[in-house]
Design an enzyme around this catalytic site. Structure first.
Site, PDB file in Angstrom:
ATOM      1  N   ASN A 140       0.811  -1.223   0.000  1.00  0.00           N
ATOM      2  CA  ASN A 140       0.000   0.000   0.000  1.00  0.00           C
ATOM      3  C   ASN A 140       0.841   1.268   0.000  1.00  0.00           C
ATOM      4  OD1 ASN A 140       0.447  -1.220   2.686  1.00  0.00           O
ATOM      5  ND2 ASN A 140      -0.359   0.712   3.438  1.00  0.00           N
ATOM      6  N   SER A 184     -11.014  -5.321   0.476  1.00  0.00           N
ATOM      7  CA  SER A 184     -11.803  -4.237   1.059  1.00  0.00           C
ATOM      8  C   SER A 184     -12.494  -3.444  -0.050  1.00  0.00           C
ATOM      9  CB  SER A 184     -10.848  -3.320   1.837  1.00  0.00           C
ATOM     10  OG  SER A 184     -11.558  -2.292   2.463  1.00  0.00           O
ATOM     11  N   ALA A 185     -13.771  -3.133   0.145  1.00  0.00           N
ATOM     12  CA  ALA A 185     -14.539  -2.466  -0.922  1.00  0.00           C
ATOM     13  C   ALA A 185     -14.077  -1.031  -1.188  1.00  0.00           C
ATOM     14  CB  ALA A 185     -16.023  -2.461  -0.566  1.00  0.00           C
ATOM     15  N   THR A 221     -25.376  -8.859  11.611  1.00  0.00           N
ATOM     16  CA  THR A 221     -26.295  -8.677  10.493  1.00  0.00           C
ATOM     17  C   THR A 221     -25.584  -7.923   9.381  1.00  0.00           C
ATOM     18  OG1 THR A 221     -28.125  -8.568  12.052  1.00  0.00           O
ATOM     19  CG2 THR A 221     -28.527  -7.668   9.846  1.00  0.00           C
ATOM     20  N   CYS A 303      -2.967   5.204   7.834  1.00  0.00           N
ATOM     21  CA  CYS A 303      -2.996   4.817   9.248  1.00  0.00           C
ATOM     22  C   CYS A 303      -1.774   5.355   9.980  1.00  0.00           C
ATOM     23  CB  CYS A 303      -2.998   3.302   9.400  1.00  0.00           C
ATOM     24  SG  CYS A 303      -3.871   2.476   8.101  1.00  0.00           S
TER      25      CYS A 303
HETATM   26  N1  PLP Z   1      -4.336  -3.886   3.949  1.00  0.00           N
HETATM   27  C1  PLP Z   1      -3.907  -2.935   3.118  1.00  0.00           C
HETATM   28  C2  PLP Z   1      -2.781  -3.233   2.183  1.00  0.00           C
HETATM   29  C3  PLP Z   1      -4.502  -1.679   3.115  1.00  0.00           C
HETATM   30  O1  PLP Z   1      -4.048  -0.729   2.284  1.00  0.00           O
HETATM   31  C4  PLP Z   1      -5.570  -1.441   4.007  1.00  0.00           C
HETATM   32  C5  PLP Z   1      -6.176  -0.092   4.097  1.00  0.00           C
HETATM   33  O2  PLP Z   1      -5.487   0.888   4.324  1.00  0.00           O
HETATM   34  C6  PLP Z   1      -6.005  -2.465   4.834  1.00  0.00           C
HETATM   35  C7  PLP Z   1      -5.356  -3.675   4.783  1.00  0.00           C
HETATM   36  C8  PLP Z   1      -7.148  -2.276   5.773  1.00  0.00           C
HETATM   37  O3  PLP Z   1      -8.354  -2.145   5.069  1.00  0.00           O
HETATM   38  P1  PLP Z   1      -9.685  -1.643   5.793  1.00  0.00           P
HETATM   39  O4  PLP Z   1      -9.655  -0.159   5.728  1.00  0.00           O
HETATM   40  O5  PLP Z   1     -10.818  -2.223   4.993  1.00  0.00           O
HETATM   41  O6  PLP Z   1      -9.653  -2.191   7.173  1.00  0.00           O
END
Ligand code: PLP
Length: 357
Positions: A140, A184-185, A221, A303
């Site tokens: 990422n 992840s959507a 749910t 993050c």
């Molecule tokens: N893994 C990677 C490589 C990501 O880029 C992200 C989001 O930043 C996640 C996991 C976590 O995704 P989510 O935001 O759906 O928890």
């Protein structure tokens, strides 16, 4: 405002939004049914969920089940905590915090080295008690594409399971074999608050959220609107994969020209071009961000960027603290225009010049 932070999240595709509205309102307000109820409204919502499940699964390998979760973080936690106890977890040093911190919290982390180009090579040994290997498909922060098929093979040879965090890969490139795949959507032009774990047939999980076990391995749910939005986004991504990739390539090529004075972090090869992570030695990134407030870009993963700590990914590929702190990430996507890239680059390069660089 110019949005160049597609790794943090993506705008909601209009097609995904349309698919969601039916389950927020519905004809005469009937869209709110509980998909786990046996009556007609419930069954209609359930049918929408199953259609979305098929659409999400269509971008994943055959021979597995899709478990909807509230996020990829939750999917990863389910995979790591639910697939066994004891033993060690071998993970690349450049994993997302969802994997990295979970392995550390479980006290089972064995870190695999990452080379200067971002590659986590499969010639590294894993401990004899390794129960799980976790190496993400696309990083990422720097976009490196890992040899996931090789890691899957390596896991099999070591009687371990292979978890692939494919959050940044899913819908953009082919997601290949693994035992568990987290997605992840909201990285795919779908809504936030919905992710999924794909689990290979035969792999059993201990649910981490108990309750109704509506998803078999997960309780809670489901939101038909979020799931339908995810399904529509996946369907669209499948149809547009080539077109989206060509568009990204054009953005990348132009951005490389415009930022030719910068140093690329990570290797040139095996890299997703939606992500340009570059540095200028001596750059004050906080100042740059405050002077270019109308350009949305990142100083690391969403993050970690608020923490002030240098990125563990950039450190893992051998950058010094100072180099890591003088790095920025630009992310391009389906809705980025060449004009936006050019305007943003002009603003950023002018602000960098003001810093005397
Ligand atoms: N893994 C990677 C490589 C990501 O880029 C992200 C989001 O930043 C996640 C996991 C976590 O995704 P989510 O935001 O759906 O928890």
């Amino acid at each position: 405002m110019i949005y160049l932070d597609y790794q943090a999240t993506t705008p909601l595709a209009p097609e995904a939004r349309d698919a969601m509205l039916r389950w927020l309102d519905g004809p005469e307000g009937t869209g709110f049914g509980n998909p786990h109820s046996p009556h007609r409204m419930g069954r209609q919502a359930k049918a929408a969920i199953e259609l979305a499940r098929e659409r999400v699964a269509a971008l994943l390998p055959p021979g597995g089940r899709v478990i909807f979760t509230g996020s990829a973080c939750e999917a990863i936690n389910l995979a790591m905590r639910g697939s066994g106890r004891g033993g060690s977890i071998s993970l690349s040093s450049s994993e997302h915090a969802a994997v990295y911190d979970t392995a550390k919290t479980l006290g089972q982390a064995h870190f695999l080295n990452v080379a200067a180009d971002g590659q986590c090579n499969t010639n590294q040994d894993v401990p004899a008690d390794c129960r799980l290997i976790a190496v993400m498909q696309v990083n990422n922060e720097i976009g490196t594409i890992q040899p996931t098929a090789e890691w899957h093979r390596k896991a099999k040879e070591n009687n371990a399971l292979y978890l692939c965090d494919a959050v940044q890969a899913y819908g953009k490139i082919e997601v290949t074999g693994a035992d568990m795949i987290a997605i992840s959507a909201h990285k795919l032009y779908g809504p936030k608050g919905i992710g999924a774990l794909w689990v290979r047939d035969g792999v059993e999980l201990d649910p981490q959220i108990t309750g109704g076990l509506q998803e078999g391995d997960r309780s809670g749910t489901l939101s038909p609107a979020l799931v339908a939005g995810f399904g529509a986004a996946a369907h669209l991504a499948k149809e547009r994969m080539e077109e989206d990739a060509d568009h990204i390539e054009a953005m990348w090529n132009r951005a490389r020209e415009l930022f030719s004075d910068w140093t690329l972090n990570g290797g040139e090869d095996a890299r997703l071009h939606a992500n340009l992570n570059i540095r200028r030695d001596g750059l004050d990134v906080n100042r740059l961000m405050s002077e270019c407030r109308d350009v949305m870009f990142s100083a690391g993963s969403a993050c970690a960027s608020g923490s002030g700590r240098p990125s563990h990914v950039l450190k893992a590929i051998g950058l010094s603290d100072a180099q890591a702190k003088s790095s920025v990430r630009f992310g391009f996507g389906r809705y980025t225009t060449l004009e936006e890239v050019e305007t943003a680059a002009a603003k950023i390069n002018a602000a960098v010049k003001e810093q005397g660089l």
